[in-house]
Design an enzyme around this catalytic site. Structure first.
Site, mmCIF file in Angstrom:
data_model
loop_
_atom_site.group_PDB
_atom_site.id
_atom_site.type_symbol
_atom_site.label_atom_id
_atom_site.label_comp_id
_atom_site.label_asym_id
_atom_site.label_seq_id
_atom_site.Cartn_x
_atom_site.Cartn_y
_atom_site.Cartn_z
ATOM 1 N N SER A 1 0.846 -1.187 0.000
ATOM 2 C CA SER A 1 0.000 0.000 0.000
ATOM 3 C C SER A 1 0.877 1.232 0.000
ATOM 4 C CB SER A 1 -0.855 0.025 1.254
ATOM 5 O OG SER A 1 -0.010 0.195 2.376
ATOM 6 N N LYS A 2 0.332 2.298 -0.541
ATOM 7 C CA LYS A 2 1.169 3.490 -0.701
ATOM 8 C C LYS A 2 1.475 4.160 0.622
ATOM 9 C CE LYS A 2 -2.774 5.849 -2.725
ATOM 10 N NZ LYS A 2 -3.237 6.281 -4.021
ATOM 11 N N ARG A 3 0.795 3.757 1.667
ATOM 12 C CA ARG A 3 1.155 4.306 2.983
ATOM 13 C C ARG A 3 2.518 3.811 3.403
ATOM 14 N NH1 ARG A 3 -3.530 6.677 6.159
ATOM 15 N NH2 ARG A 3 -4.437 7.293 4.247
#
Ligand code: GLU
Length: 491
Positions: A256-258
């Site tokens: 995930s881009k987090r």
């Protein structure tokens, strides 16, 4: 039958590293088997699909070198390859299912479906359509529903899932998988605007494009029984299914881009060579044999075998990617290395964009490179500049929360990463957070550039690009959120 595989990205965002990963496995299998690799654009979600996203995906796939044999811009015998241009085909196929009683028209309003969902939630029942229009069609006859539709009544077309029994399919990597039909909702196939949903368009196209093997990510496993029912309803043979393990963050959650940059543009901007990225993705869930970790695309094609895929979720580890990239860089001749540098950030084109921002800030040419340093480097040294991140009177934690929140806010302008949009978005955000713009802009400046003094903030952010800014703001936020909380003084 000649092997034909495809990737079918939806152009709803940045070119995702998962797309390149799945493309790589499709590509290697196709080339190993002497087959074809097809690119199909699944843009049936009209509100989220954009031509910019499609272009970015095509560009990124070309950058990594996974070039398709058939697809939207090269054409091919099974086109068009963009689902938005195939509407008539899906409507015709939905009609076939209606005639066969394998689908039905549903006139339930959004309001009714909302109430149904609420009731189900209260009764702690799983959400799903209750089949009211299916029952009605059975009682009144499908002709009555057809007449209502012909009279212009708004409706969708739903798949009549078998209510009993199970649906089974064999996944090449997992063996037979069995699903209880009663637990599968009557999927919408055609929306009220006449556009198909993913399920219908995907199955119809895979069949018409003569796809022999569907190689996609694990997250689609739960869709596959619905597809198998559709193949059966049409009287078609289903392709073979291969669901690749998902890429994971270091904590093993789905990538995930987090936690990891997921856009291919980030990796290109970070100076990861495309051949490294392919090699690295080839290590995700697949083994070349022995403990060999470095191999080229042609070597991977040659050795390709699904028997070498393992299902334990592969971890996408940036450190390992950088290490591997170092091996590739070291192999380049000096001239080749220089050519890569030029293609990356030392092109005239890129430098020409830096000059107007920096030229008036230097007195001597030998100050230029230091002044441009944050444009040409990767992650910043937060331990060094971290103290300046926090505006006076604000706490580290609060500042971290604000920086993390603005990263999400900037998602809304990702397709329009311009000085004007950045400024408007940031000002509105400051107001909404009740932060002075001065405070917010300083935190942003330090997080994005590592400096308290820099060329104009939004010009700098525009030039750094959305991937680099996202990454730096995110790291700064994480850094601040990890700071020990100040303890109240002891009484
Ligand atoms: N459009 C789907 C996606 O965005 C395709 C999934 C599939 O390969 O069936 O990944």
């Amino acid at each position: 039958m000649p092997v034909r595989v495809r990737i079918a990205p939806s152009p709803t965002g940045d070119p995702h590293v998962g797309t390149a990963y799945i493309a790589l496995f499709n590509y290697c299998f196709a080339k190993h088997e002497g087959g074809s690799f097809v690119l199909r654009i699944e843009d049936t979600d009209r509100t989220r699909s954009t031509p910019e996203s499609e272009q970015a995906i095509l560009r990124a796939l070309r950058w990594v070198g996974l070039v398709w044999d058939e697809g939207p811009d090269v054409g091919g015998p099974f086109g068009p390859y963009r689902q938005s241009e195939r509407g008539e085909i899906y409507r015709r196929h939905a009609d076939v299912l209606l005639e066969r009683g394998r689908a039905y028209r549903c006139f339930c309003t959004a309001e009714r479906l909302g109430e149904l969902r609420e009731d189900q939630k209260l009764a702690k029942l799983p959400p799903g359509y209750d089949g009211r229009c299916r029952k009605l069609a059975a009682e009144e006859g499908a002709a009555r529903a057809a007449a209502r539709a012909a009279a212009g009544e708004v409706h969708v077309v739903r798949l009549a899932m078998p209510r009993e029994g199970t649906t089974v399919f064999t996944d090449r990597l997992r063996g037979p998988l069995e699903f209880e039909n009663a637990k599968i909702d009557d999927q919408v196939l055609l929306k009220s605007d006449g556009f198909p949903t993913y399920h219908l368009a995907n199955v119809v196209d895979d069949h018409l494009m003569e796809i022999t093997h569907v190689i996609r990510a694990e997250e689609w496993i739960s869709s596959t029984p619905k597809h198998v029912v559709l193949y059966d309803a049409f009287g078609w043979q289903a392709p073979e299914f291969v669901h690749m393990p998902l890429l994971r963050n270091a904590d093993r959650s789905k990538i995930s881009k987090r936690k990891n940059p997921v856009s291919l543009d980030y990796y290109e901007g970070a100076g990861i060579l495309s051949e490294t990225l392919l090699n690295f993705l080839g290590l995700m869930g697949w083994s070349f044999g022995g403990d060999r970790e470095k191999f080229t695309l042609p070597e991977m094609i040659e050795a390709f075998d699904f028997a070498r895929v393992s299902l334990g979720g592969p971890v996408f580890d940036l450190e390992k990617l950088s290490w591997l990239n170092g091996l590739y860089l070291r192999e380049l001749s000096d001239d080749a290395f220089l050519a890569r540098l030029r293609a990356w950030r030392l092109s005239d084109e890129h430098l020409r964009r830096l000059v107007p921002l920096l030229r008036d800030r230097v007195r001597r040419l030998d100050e230029f490179i230091p002044s441009a340093e944050f444009f040409l480097s990767g992650d910043l040294d937060l331990a060094r500049c971290g103290v300046d991140l926090v505006p006076k009177g604000r706490a580290a934690k609060e500042t971290g929360t604000v920086l993390a929140a603005i990263v999400d806010e900037y998602e809304t302008i990702r397709g329009n990463w311009t000085v004007a949009a950045l400024e408007a978005c940031s000002r509105a955000f400051a107001e909404q957070q009740a932060w002075k713009t001065k405070e917010l802009f300083m935190a942003l400046r330090v997080a994005a550039t590592g400096r308290t003094m820099s060329p104009p903030l939004f010009e700098s952010m525009e030039l750094l690009g959305k991937e680099q800014v996202r990454r730096r703001l995110r790291l700064a936020a994480d850094f601040l959120l990890a700071q020990p909380q100040p303890q109240p003084p002891k009484a």
